[in-house]
Design a protein around this motif. Structure first.
Motif, PDB file in Angstrom:
ATOM      1  N   GLU A 147      38.819  33.554  38.004  1.00 43.16           N
ATOM      2  CA  GLU A 147      39.290  33.620  36.615  1.00 43.16           C
ATOM      3  C   GLU A 147      38.223  34.210  35.702  1.00 43.16           C
ATOM      4  O   GLU A 147      38.519  35.058  34.853  1.00 43.16           O
ATOM      5  CB  GLU A 147      39.667  32.220  36.135  1.00 43.16           C
ATOM      6  CG  GLU A 147      40.115  32.175  34.687  1.00 43.16           C
ATOM      7  CD  GLU A 147      40.505  30.783  34.224  1.00 43.16           C
ATOM      8  OE1 GLU A 147      40.496  30.547  32.989  1.00 43.16           O
ATOM      9  OE2 GLU A 147      40.801  29.923  35.075  1.00 43.16           O
ATOM     10  N   GLN A 148      36.981  33.781  35.885  1.00 35.72           N
ATOM     11  CA  GLN A 148      35.907  34.282  35.031  1.00 35.72           C
ATOM     12  C   GLN A 148      35.668  35.771  35.246  1.00 35.72           C
ATOM     13  O   GLN A 148      35.456  36.524  34.286  1.00 35.72           O
ATOM     14  CB  GLN A 148      34.616  33.498  35.302  1.00 35.72           C
ATOM     15  CG  GLN A 148      33.488  33.824  34.334  1.00 35.72           C
ATOM     16  CD  GLN A 148      33.878  33.528  32.891  1.00 35.72           C
ATOM     17  OE1 GLN A 148      34.302  32.423  32.569  1.00 35.72           O
ATOM     18  NE2 GLN A 148      33.761  34.522  32.016  1.00 35.72           N
ATOM     19  N   VAL A 149      35.721  36.207  36.519  1.00 31.70           N
ATOM     20  CA  VAL A 149      35.547  37.628  36.809  1.00 31.70           C
ATOM     21  C   VAL A 149      36.637  38.453  36.135  1.00 31.70           C
ATOM     22  O   VAL A 149      36.368  39.493  35.522  1.00 31.70           O
ATOM     23  CB  VAL A 149      35.550  37.872  38.338  1.00 31.70           C
ATOM     24  CG1 VAL A 149      35.635  39.375  38.641  1.00 31.70           C
ATOM     25  CG2 VAL A 149      34.293  37.304  38.979  1.00 31.70           C
ATOM     26  N   LEU A 150      37.876  37.976  36.217  1.00 30.98           N
ATOM     27  CA  LEU A 150      38.991  38.699  35.601  1.00 30.98           C
ATOM     28  C   LEU A 150      38.866  38.726  34.080  1.00 30.98           C
ATOM     29  O   LEU A 150      39.153  39.745  33.440  1.00 30.98           O
ATOM     30  CB  LEU A 150      40.322  38.074  36.011  1.00 30.98           C
ATOM     31  CG  LEU A 150      40.681  38.170  37.504  1.00 30.98           C
ATOM     32  CD1 LEU A 150      42.038  37.529  37.766  1.00 30.98           C
ATOM     33  CD2 LEU A 150      40.671  39.610  37.989  1.00 30.98           C
ATOM     34  N   LYS A 151      38.412  37.635  33.505  1.00 24.70           N
ATOM     35  CA  LYS A 151      38.232  37.599  32.055  1.00 24.70           C
ATOM     36  C   LYS A 151      37.096  38.527  31.626  1.00 24.70           C
ATOM     37  O   LYS A 151      37.203  39.210  30.596  1.00 24.70           O
ATOM     38  CB  LYS A 151      37.963  36.163  31.599  1.00 24.70           C
ATOM     39  CG  LYS A 151      39.204  35.282  31.622  1.00 24.70           C
ATOM     40  CD  LYS A 151      38.906  33.871  31.134  1.00 24.70           C
ATOM     41  CE  LYS A 151      40.173  33.021  31.070  1.00 24.70           C
ATOM     42  NZ  LYS A 151      39.901  31.636  30.643  1.00 24.70           N
ATOM     43  N   ASP A 152      36.013  38.554  32.400  1.00 20.74           N
ATOM     44  CA  ASP A 152      34.884  39.431  32.070  1.00 20.74           C
ATOM     45  C   ASP A 152      35.305  40.897  32.056  1.00 20.74           C
ATOM     46  O   ASP A 152      34.730  41.712  31.317  1.00 20.74           O
ATOM     47  CB  ASP A 152      33.748  39.237  33.078  1.00 20.74           C
ATOM     48  CG  ASP A 152      33.012  37.920  32.884  1.00 20.74           C
ATOM     49  OD1 ASP A 152      33.166  37.309  31.807  1.00 20.74           O
ATOM     50  OD2 ASP A 152      32.286  37.502  33.807  1.00 20.74           O
ATOM     51  N   LEU A 153      36.309  41.238  32.874  1.00 21.46           N
ATOM     52  CA  LEU A 153      36.752  42.627  32.994  1.00 21.46           C
ATOM     53  C   LEU A 153      38.058  42.887  32.237  1.00 21.46           C
ATOM     54  O   LEU A 153      38.715  43.906  32.456  1.00 21.46           O
ATOM     55  CB  LEU A 153      36.927  42.984  34.475  1.00 21.46           C
ATOM     56  CG  LEU A 153      35.613  43.127  35.245  1.00 21.46           C
ATOM     57  CD1 LEU A 153      35.828  43.014  36.738  1.00 21.46           C
ATOM     58  CD2 LEU A 153      34.927  44.436  34.903  1.00 21.46           C
ATOM     59  N   THR A 154      38.409  41.969  31.361  1.00 19.84           N
ATOM     60  CA  THR A 154      39.624  42.088  30.545  1.00 19.84           C
ATOM     61  C   THR A 154      40.860  42.277  31.424  1.00 19.84           C
ATOM     62  O   THR A 154      41.749  43.097  31.129  1.00 19.84           O
ATOM     63  CB  THR A 154      39.500  43.263  29.538  1.00 19.84           C
ATOM     64  OG1 THR A 154      38.168  43.331  29.029  1.00 19.84           O
ATOM     65  CG2 THR A 154      40.425  43.063  28.356  1.00 19.84           C
ATOM     66  N   LEU A 155      40.921  41.532  32.530  1.00 22.28           N
ATOM     67  CA  LEU A 155      42.043  41.613  33.455  1.00 22.28           C
ATOM     68  C   LEU A 155      42.887  40.334  33.482  1.00 22.28           C
ATOM     69  O   LEU A 155      43.896  40.277  34.189  1.00 22.28           O
ATOM     70  CB  LEU A 155      41.541  41.895  34.884  1.00 22.28           C
ATOM     71  CG  LEU A 155      41.064  43.314  35.188  1.00 22.28           C
ATOM     72  CD1 LEU A 155      40.338  43.355  36.528  1.00 22.28           C
ATOM     73  CD2 LEU A 155      42.225  44.299  35.182  1.00 22.28           C
TER      74      LEU A 155
END
Length: 308
Positions: free
Chosen positions: A116-124
C-alpha cells in the motif's frame, strides 16, 4: 567499505561475434546514486542485464552485496530491483495483484501495508483495482517501479526510467529516488536526460563501445573536464585578436563586438585577472561581461567523441 556491486573483467560476446562488453571493471558504493551514461549501443543495457541475471556473461565475475550472480543467483537477485526500459506486465492483472505477486516471486511474506505504501508513494493507490491494460503509459511506468520495489531491494536499477514520461512522473520519480537513498538503497540509473544525472548522481560512469572509459565523482568531473567562457561586450568591434594578446592562442576569439575567452575552471582566477590586465594595457575597453560553464552533457559528448 566493501562495494555493494563489484564487476571484474566482465565480457559479453554474442554468437554473431559482436562484443557488447570488453573487460569491464566497475565498483558501485553502498548507498550512492550512480549514473551510467553512454550512447546507444554502448553496452549499458547489456551490463545491467548481466548484473540482474537476465543475460549470461561470457567471462568475468559480478558480486551483488557479496553474492556471485552465477553461483549464488537467488541470493544476489533478491538484493536487486530492476525497472527495465520496456513496459513488460500482464495486461489483464490489476495493479495490486501485479505488485503483490512480484513480492511473492522473491519468497517474501505478504505485507499489505508495505505494498500500500509503495502504491501511495507512486500515486497508484487510486488505481490499485485497475487492470494494467487500462492505464496510461506513464501509469504503467509507475507500476514497473512499484514491482521493482515490492521485495525491498537494497540495489535498484533504473534503465532509462523517464524515457517518454511526463514531467509530473519524472519529478515524482526523483523525489522517490532521493527518499530511497536516504533509507540506504543504492541507485544505478541510465538516462538520456543528462541534466538528470547532473542533478541526481553522486558519481558518473561513461561507457562507450563496451568499455568503461571514465568513472568519476560528479563534482570532480565537472571541475577537471569542465570549461568556462568569459564573454566581453566591447565598446568598439574587433576584426581580429590584436598581437598584444597573441599569447592566449586559440583560447581567445574576436567575434565583432564580443571577445570570447575559453579557459579551464582550474585557472579561473589567474586567467581572468591576467586577461583583464592585458586588455587594459592594449587599450581595449568593454562595457559588459558574462560567464558560462560547460554542462555534463558537453563533457559527455566530448569524451565519447575523443574515444571514437
Amino acid at each position: 567499505m566493501q562495494p555493494i556491486i563489484s564487476v571484474t573483467n566482465l565480457s559479453k560476446t554474442y554468437k554473431s561475434g559482436f562484443s557488447a562488453l570488453k573487460g569491464v571493471d566497475l565498483s558501485i558504493r553502498r548507498g550512492e546514486i550512480f549514473a551510467l551514461l553512454g550512447p546507444n549501443g554502448a553496452g549499458k543495457t547489456t551490463l545491467i542485464s548481466i548484473i540482474c541475471g537476465l543475460v549470461n556473461p561470457s567471462s568475468g565475475q559480478v558480486l551483488a552485496d557479496g553474492h556471485d550472480i552465477v553461483t549464488d543467483y537467488r541470493a544476489a537477485r533478491a538484493k536487486i530491483g530492476l525497472v527495465p526500459q520496456e513496459l513488460t506486465t500482464d495486461a489483464f492483472e490489476t495493479v495490486w495483484s501485479t505488485v503483490n505477486f512480484s513480492r511473492g516471486l522473491f519468497g517474501k511474506r505478504r505485507d499489505s501495508a508495505l505494498v500500500e505504501q509503495v502504491l501511495k508513494d507512486l500515486t497508484l493507490w487510486d488505481k490499485r483495482d485497475t487492470q494494467i491494460r487500462m492505464l496510461s503509459g506513464g501509469m504503467k511506468r509507475r507500476v514497473l517501479i512499484a514491482k521493482a520495489l515490492a521485495h525491498e531491494p537494497q540495489i535498484l536499477f533504473l534503465d532509462e526510467p523517464t524515457a517518454g514520461v511526463d514531467v509530473e512522473l519524472r519529478q515524482d520519480m526523483w523525489k522517490l529516488v532521493r527518499g530511497l537513498q536516504e533509507r540506504g538503497v543504492t541507485i544505478i540509473l541510465t538516462t538520456h536526460y543528462i541534466e538528470e544525472a547532473e542533478e541526481m548522481a553522486d558519481r558518473i560512469g561513461v561507457i562507450s563501445k563496451g568499455e568503461i572509459i571514465l568513472v568519476e565523482e560528479k563534482a570532480e568531473l565537472m571541475r577537471k573536464l569542465g570549461r568556462k567562457q568569459l564573454t566581453l561586450s566591447l565598446q568598439e568591434p574587433l576584426a581580429a585578436v590584436p598581437p598584444a594578446l597573441a599569447s592566449y592562442d586559440l583560447a581567445l576569439e574576436a567575434e565583432g563586438n564580443e571577445l570570447v575567452y575559453t579557459y579551464d575552471t582550474k585557472a579561473e582566477r589567474t586567467g581572468i585577472t591576467a586577461l583583464l590586465q592585458d586588455l587594459s594595457q592594449a587599450n581595449i575597453r568593454f562595457k559588459d561581461l558574462r560567464t558560462s560553464q560547460s554542462s555534463l552533457e558537453d563533457i559527455f559528448v566530448s569524451l565519447v567523441r575523443d574515444r571514437r
